[in-house]
Every structure is written in C-alpha cells, then in structure tokens.
Design an enzyme around this catalytic site. Structure first.
Site, mmCIF file in Angstrom:
data_model
loop_
_atom_site.group_PDB
_atom_site.id
_atom_site.type_symbol
_atom_site.label_atom_id
_atom_site.label_comp_id
_atom_site.label_asym_id
_atom_site.label_seq_id
_atom_site.Cartn_x
_atom_site.Cartn_y
_atom_site.Cartn_z
ATOM 1 N N LYS A 81 5.183 -47.998 -57.458
ATOM 2 C CA LYS A 81 6.540 -48.499 -57.725
ATOM 3 C C LYS A 81 7.528 -47.372 -58.012
ATOM 4 C CE LYS A 81 6.159 -49.592 -62.672
ATOM 5 N NZ LYS A 81 6.384 -50.638 -63.683
ATOM 6 N N ASP A 82 7.021 -46.151 -58.312
ATOM 7 C CA ASP A 82 7.904 -45.014 -58.551
ATOM 8 C C ASP A 82 8.341 -44.327 -57.259
ATOM 9 O OD1 ASP A 82 7.805 -45.334 -61.299
ATOM 10 O OD2 ASP A 82 6.180 -43.888 -61.577
ATOM 11 N N ARG A 129 15.669 -55.149 -62.888
ATOM 12 C CA ARG A 129 14.955 -56.284 -62.283
ATOM 13 C C ARG A 129 14.464 -57.232 -63.361
ATOM 14 N NH1 ARG A 129 9.755 -57.252 -62.282
ATOM 15 N NH2 ARG A 129 9.332 -55.165 -63.109
ATOM 16 N N ARG A 130 13.865 -56.679 -64.402
ATOM 17 C CA ARG A 130 13.366 -57.521 -65.491
ATOM 18 C C ARG A 130 14.517 -58.143 -66.276
ATOM 19 N NH1 ARG A 130 8.967 -52.928 -66.940
ATOM 20 N NH2 ARG A 130 7.210 -53.750 -65.744
ATOM 21 N N ARG A 147 12.865 -46.766 -73.072
ATOM 22 C CA ARG A 147 12.229 -45.798 -72.190
ATOM 23 C C ARG A 147 10.979 -45.241 -72.853
ATOM 24 N NH1 ARG A 147 15.056 -42.451 -68.970
ATOM 25 N NH2 ARG A 147 12.962 -41.703 -68.455
ATOM 26 N N ARG A 153 6.523 -47.186 -75.898
ATOM 27 C CA ARG A 153 7.330 -48.408 -75.912
ATOM 28 C C ARG A 153 6.767 -49.459 -76.870
ATOM 29 N NH1 ARG A 153 8.343 -49.572 -69.614
ATOM 30 N NH2 ARG A 153 6.749 -47.989 -69.289
ATOM 31 N N CYS A 240 15.826 -47.934 -58.888
ATOM 32 C CA CYS A 240 15.782 -48.347 -60.295
ATOM 33 C C CYS A 240 17.065 -49.052 -60.715
ATOM 34 C CB CYS A 240 15.559 -47.131 -61.180
ATOM 35 S SG CYS A 240 13.922 -46.389 -61.003
#
Length: 309
Positions: A81-82, A129-130, A147, A153, A240
C-alpha cells in the site's frame, strides 16, 4: 548468485516483512545468503506533519528505490500500500507475497466497537480514506491526526486521550498485537487501501537473475488482485492525499473488484464493483475507476486537488 542484499525500512513491521521475504527465499534456496540493509525514508523522518499535507507519493519508498537503482541493494521490500501507482523507471515488481487479511481494525478503550463508541468520540488516523468512510458511518465522530508505527499509535491513543484508533489488521497481527483489537471492520463499512495486507518485492527491470529467483515466491492470486487494485489507483492518480479504496478478491479464475471514491467530509461515498477473469484485472481496474469518475468522482477529486493548490 549466492547472495542478495535486501533493502527495507527499519520499523519493526518493515523488518518483519523483510524477514518474511528472506524466509520464503531460503525455503526455495537454502544456501542463499541474504543481507538486510536498513534505509531511512522521508516518511520515517517527518513525523509531525499529516500524510495528506506532505503530498509525496513516494514517501516511504523513494530512498529505498534509489538504493535499488544505484545497485546498493538487489531487491526492495515494501508494504504494497506504500508503493506509488507508477513505479520509478527501471524498476518492476518481482513478486507479491500471499496477502494477509486486508481489513482495517478498531483499537479502543473498553473494547468498544465502531457502533458502540460514545457520541463525539475522538478517533486517531492520518488516512483520508479512513476518515472519509468513518465520517460517513458516524458523522458525530471527531478525528485526530495520528502518525507513527503501529506500537507508537497504540501508545498515543492513551497519551493523547483518544477514544479509538484505526489500523490495518495485517500490521497488528504481524506484530503480535491482536489482543488490542476491539473490532475487525467489515469491508462493506470501510474499504481497505490499495494493496493493504500484501508485501511487495521490487527489483531492477534488467536484473534477470534476481527476477528468476524472486519469481519463486510470487503468490498468483494476490498478484492478480493487487494488480487490478493498482490499475484502479493509477487511473485515478491517487495517493495518501486522496480518499480512494479498492479491494480485489480472487476465487479460482474469477476476480471480484470493488472500488470507492469519497469526499473528505464523508457526505458522498461512491462505490461499485465488477467481476471478470483474473487475466482481465488491469482492464477491470481501469473500467471501474472510469465508471466511478463519471458517477461523480471527477467533482470529488477535482475539489480535493484544488484544496492542495
């Protein structure tokens, strides 16, 4: 070839992924020596700015790709996903490992689910997105930018007085932190990021010897699914800073692809799916992206990009 140099970020999760790739390679080539080279990326250095405000699609990959292109390493391991939707010239995907569960999870106090969070709860995430999908489900919820790696986190949730945070299930599982999960969020509520849960191995396009070795650890169904997802993302030129989700599921020779474009405030969520053969995956990604674009995605994405100008 009896030795490979593997480039990776230095977080615990990145090293887990690098070790997984090394273990898979040794399973096929027991005598192969693998050296891990830790490379710090821009995303590892800038921790006090929201991802959406940095606007760099190679935030967690560019320095590793540069090391690959220069010959400092022979392969690069990334969270799929990165990876930017367009790879740097001279680089290709050599393999994609079998995907872990791609869903997002909620970590919260008192194991409250998304529906069970008190009104006006504060949820930590840096993913647009979230955020967009969360606001669509719970407009009352407030969002705090968050972050750092997975462990950081989770710690910040308590330190900053957050009611919950959203993470990728795969990362939580790989670090042995599943006891922290309050809820695995269904994909009909929150669609994952492109490539979420998959590990990508990037190599130089002209290195046929490495390609022949790496091809042994490629997982066909994951390769086909993520190829379609990346085609969807590439067509929309997302990153992103854009609320886009996509998930491909392979069943035998059939691929089901679901995509999403959402407004930042979550008021509008455009979502559709299509089914075809796995060989049609890239074409399906293009078609689905264009379909959502015409259904209103154009206005959403243009509005978001104007905000960044």
């Amino acid at each position: 070839m009896n030795k490979l140099r593997l480039g990776t970020r230095g977080s615990q999760l990145a090293l887990w992924q690098a070790n997984k790739v090394a273990a898979e390679l040794r399973r096929h080539f027991p005598e192969l020596e693998i050296e891990t080279v830790i490379i710090k990326t821009k995303g590892d250095k800038i921790l006090d700015v929201a991802l959406s405000k940095i606007g760099d699609k190679g935030l967690f990959t560019r320095e590793i790709e540069n090391a690959l292109l220069s010959g400092e390493v022979d392969l690069a391991v990334h969270s799929m996903k990165d990876l930017p939707s367009f790879l740097a010239p001279g680089l290709v995907l050599g393999a994609v490992l079998q995907r872990e569960d791609p869903r997002d999870v909620l970590v919260s106090h008192h194991e409250r689910t998304l529906a069970g969070l008190p009104r006006n709860s504060i949820v930590g995430t840096s993913s647009l997105r979230r955020i967009a999908q969360l606001k669509n489900l719970r407009p009352d919820i407030r969002v705090a930018d968050l972050r750092g790696n997975v462990e950081t986190r989770i710690r910040k949730m308590a330190d900053q007085g957050l009611d919950a945070i959203i993470l990728a299930y795969a990362g939580v599982l790989r670090l042995g932190l599943t006891h922290s999960i309050a809820e695995i969020i269904a994909t009909d509520q929150v669609l994952p990021a492109v490539g979420q849960g998959a590990i990508a191995v990037e190599i130089r396009a002209d290195n046929e010897e490495v390609a022949a070795i790496i091809g042994n650890i490629n997982h066909g169904p994951t390769h086909f699914a993520t190829q379609a997802e990346r085609s969807f993302l590439r067509e929309l030129e997302g990153g992103c800073q854009v609320p886009i989700g996509c998930l491909g599921r392979v069943n035998g020779s059939e691929l089901v692809l679901e995509g999403l474009i959402a407004s930042l405030d979550g008021d509008v969520v455009l979502r559709d799916r299509m089914t075809g053969s796995v060989e049609q995956g890239e074409e399906m990604g293009l078609i689905l992206a264009r379909k959502l674009y015409e259904q209103g995605g154009r206005e959403i994405l243009q509005g978001i990009r104007r905000l960044g100008d």
